[in-house]
Design an enzyme around this catalytic site. Sequence first.
Site, PDB file in Angstrom:
ATOM      1  N   CYS A 142       0.803  -1.230   0.000  1.00  9.17           N
ATOM      2  CA  CYS A 142       0.000   0.000   0.000  1.00  9.17           C
ATOM      3  C   CYS A 142       0.840   1.286   0.000  1.00  9.17           C
ATOM      4  CB  CYS A 142      -0.964   0.001   1.179  1.00  9.17           C
ATOM      5  SG  CYS A 142      -0.267  -0.619   2.701  1.00  9.17           S
ATOM      6  N   HIS A 235      -2.152   6.748   3.690  1.00  4.98           N
ATOM      7  CA  HIS A 235      -0.701   6.828   3.907  1.00  4.98           C
ATOM      8  C   HIS A 235      -0.182   8.150   3.337  1.00  4.98           C
ATOM      9  CE1 HIS A 235      -0.914   2.821   5.265  1.00  4.98           C
ATOM     10  NE2 HIS A 235      -0.229   2.182   4.337  1.00  4.98           N
TER      11      HIS A 235
HETATM   12  N1  LIG Z   1      -4.372  -3.255   4.886  1.00  5.00           N
HETATM   13  C1  LIG Z   1      -3.852  -2.652   3.835  1.00  5.00           C
HETATM   14  O1  LIG Z   1      -3.868  -1.401   3.719  1.00  5.00           O
HETATM   15  C2  LIG Z   1      -3.218  -3.460   2.728  1.00  5.00           C
HETATM   16  C3  LIG Z   1      -2.841  -2.810   1.558  1.00  5.00           C
HETATM   17  C4  LIG Z   1      -2.246  -3.541   0.518  1.00  5.00           C
HETATM   18  C5  LIG Z   1      -2.091  -4.900   0.665  1.00  5.00           C
HETATM   19  N2  LIG Z   1      -2.468  -5.514   1.821  1.00  5.00           N
HETATM   20  C6  LIG Z   1      -2.312  -6.964   1.890  1.00  5.00           C
HETATM   21  O2  LIG Z   1      -3.624  -7.508   1.766  1.00  5.00           O
HETATM   22  C7  LIG Z   1      -3.710  -8.742   2.487  1.00  5.00           C
HETATM   23  C8  LIG Z   1      -4.882  -8.660   3.458  1.00  5.00           C
HETATM   24  O3  LIG Z   1      -4.631  -7.623   4.379  1.00  5.00           O
HETATM   25  P1  LIG Z   1      -5.671  -7.179   5.488  1.00  5.00           P
HETATM   26  O4  LIG Z   1      -5.115  -5.908   6.014  1.00  5.00           O
HETATM   27  O5  LIG Z   1      -7.063  -7.196   4.975  1.00  5.00           O
HETATM   28  O6  LIG Z   1      -5.505  -8.390   6.564  1.00  5.00           O
HETATM   29  P2  LIG Z   1      -6.472  -8.841   7.749  1.00  5.00           P
HETATM   30  O7  LIG Z   1      -7.329  -7.699   8.171  1.00  5.00           O
HETATM   31  O8  LIG Z   1      -5.596  -9.486   8.759  1.00  5.00           O
HETATM   32  O9  LIG Z   1      -7.424  -9.978   7.073  1.00  5.00           O
HETATM   33  C9  LIG Z   1      -6.975 -11.248   6.771  1.00  5.00           C
HETATM   34  C10 LIG Z   1      -8.089 -12.076   6.113  1.00  5.00           C
HETATM   35  O10 LIG Z   1      -7.511 -13.313   5.644  1.00  5.00           O
HETATM   36  C11 LIG Z   1      -8.250 -14.411   6.149  1.00  5.00           C
HETATM   37  N3  LIG Z   1      -7.301 -15.501   6.475  1.00  5.00           N
HETATM   38  C12 LIG Z   1      -6.275 -15.463   7.360  1.00  5.00           C
HETATM   39  N4  LIG Z   1      -5.623 -16.659   7.368  1.00  5.00           N
HETATM   40  C13 LIG Z   1      -6.253 -17.436   6.463  1.00  5.00           C
HETATM   41  C14 LIG Z   1      -6.062 -18.785   6.030  1.00  5.00           C
HETATM   42  N5  LIG Z   1      -5.085 -19.559   6.512  1.00  5.00           N
HETATM   43  N6  LIG Z   1      -6.905 -19.278   5.089  1.00  5.00           N
HETATM   44  C15 LIG Z   1      -7.904 -18.511   4.585  1.00  5.00           C
HETATM   45  N7  LIG Z   1      -8.149 -17.246   4.968  1.00  5.00           N
HETATM   46  C16 LIG Z   1      -7.329 -16.706   5.901  1.00  5.00           C
HETATM   47  C17 LIG Z   1      -8.972 -13.916   7.369  1.00  5.00           C
HETATM   48  O11 LIG Z   1     -10.150 -14.703   7.448  1.00  5.00           O
HETATM   49  P3  LIG Z   1     -10.902 -15.118   8.841  1.00  5.00           P
HETATM   50  O12 LIG Z   1     -11.354 -13.829   9.450  1.00  5.00           O
HETATM   51  O13 LIG Z   1     -12.004 -15.980   8.377  1.00  5.00           O
HETATM   52  O14 LIG Z   1      -9.883 -15.855   9.673  1.00  5.00           O
HETATM   53  C18 LIG Z   1      -9.246 -12.454   7.002  1.00  5.00           C
HETATM   54  O15 LIG Z   1     -10.427 -12.367   6.227  1.00  5.00           O
HETATM   55  C19 LIG Z   1      -2.343  -8.926   3.172  1.00  5.00           C
HETATM   56  O16 LIG Z   1      -1.547  -9.774   2.393  1.00  5.00           O
HETATM   57  C20 LIG Z   1      -1.780  -7.507   3.193  1.00  5.00           C
HETATM   58  O17 LIG Z   1      -0.371  -7.498   3.212  1.00  5.00           O
HETATM   59  C21 LIG Z   1      -3.048  -4.839   2.846  1.00  5.00           C
END
Ligand SMILES: NC(=O)c1ccc[n+]([C@@H]2O[C@H](COP(=O)([O-])OP(=O)(O)OC[C@H]3O[C@@H](n4cnc5c(N)ncnc54)[C@H](OP(=O)(O)O)[C@@H]3O)[C@@H](O)[C@H]2O)c1
Length: 345
Positions: A142, A235
């Site tokens: 991001c 950001h």
């Molecule tokens: N946040 C940002 O601004 C941002 C920006 C760019 C990229 N990213 C990337 O986007 C991705 C998601 O980020 P996030 O911030 O949304 O993370 P998050 O809030 O921690 O959400 C993670 C999600 O993944 C699911 N999950 C976790 N472990 C899993 C598994 N073993 N099998 C299947 N589902 C699983 C969780 O499901 P349950 O709730 O069902 O466990 C939850 O829906 C990451 O790779 C991050 O680096 C994030």
Amino acid sequence: LLGATGAVGQRYITMLSGHPLISLEVVMGNRSANKKYGEAVQWLSAEPIPEEFAAKKILESSPESADGCDVIFSALPAHAANDIEMEFARAGFTVVSEASAHRMNSDVPLMIPEVNAEHLKLLDLQRRNRSWKGSLVTTPNCTVTGLAIVLKPIVQNFNCSRVIVTSMQAVSGAGFPGVSSMLIVENVIPYIEGEEEKVARETTKILGKLKDGGVTPVEIPMALSCNRVPVLDGHLETLYVELNERVTPEEVAGTLDSFVGPPQEMRLPTAPDRPIIVRKEKDRPQPRLDRLSGSVPGMSVVVGRIRRGIDDRSIQMTLLSHNTIRGAAGNAILTLELMARKGYV
Ligand SMILES: NC(=O)c1ccc[n+]([C@@H]2O[C@H](COP(=O)([O-])OP(=O)(O)OC[C@H]3O[C@@H](n4cnc5c(N)ncnc54)[C@H](OP(=O)(O)O)[C@@H]3O)[C@@H](O)[C@H]2O)c1
């Protein structure tokens, strides 16, 4: 949609509700599997959960759950994405991923549609290398997205020699529940593990040129300092660019302001009219005021304080991009729109 309950997954839910080309059919999860979306999710937005998703059952994260779908959006953490995304691509799906797991693989495009639309050609190499029917496309970190969008017209129009960036990154960038409130309230954390290396690596790949079937990263040395600040979304980054030529702040502002890419030319549904909005006020951009700017809220990068650096061969500025919209779900949706228009889906 994999990772549907996360901070990024929730953005997909709102951005795909009523989308003119994409119909979100299946939401998948891990701990939340087999529950109703509206009951399992800790909803973060002031807007309500779109009605059509609130009662939807969350399925297990497996290719069988997505039977009948064409494309998988992945908002999984990197550790889970590593194997799960490959499983889906092997099963023939087009996977568009937010996760870092496969971003730097030489046959995997790392996409910002305004910046490197031509990198989609890597998919031909990928299909040959991996002999699978599916495909795997990634989108950047991001902090990278806003930075690379602003650097693209600068690199294209001026002879750029070095880049120095300091980021002030919102808490939602760490996902949910993310950074503990005890650590971040009334505080700034001057370290985000692995972030500085990731931002330099990904930015130079995105700005790189397609050559001999792969991407040759652009050769611009970058120094980064990444900080976590107590802001919810958006950001902010200060950017210092050194050039091998004389340039005025007005010239740079004009170049940024007029920048458009293929999504604008193709009028893709999630493309903002202007990928970069230049503000002239002395105290903008600000996360709270500017993160939802533009014709598609949150998809434009807002730039301000464009001024001379230490001499007339350097320029500094401040940029802001919404980390879960342009930095995540919105950029991935725009990537899929571009892929569809170019015949990759
Ligand atoms: N946040 C940002 O601004 C941002 C920006 C760019 C990229 N990213 C990337 O986007 C991705 C998601 O980020 P996030 O911030 O949304 O993370 P998050 O809030 O921690 O959400 C993670 C999600 O993944 C699911 N999950 C976790 N472990 C899993 C598994 N073993 N099998 C299947 N589902 C699983 C969780 O499901 P349950 O709730 O069902 O466990 C939850 O829906 C990451 O790779 C991050 O680096 C994030």
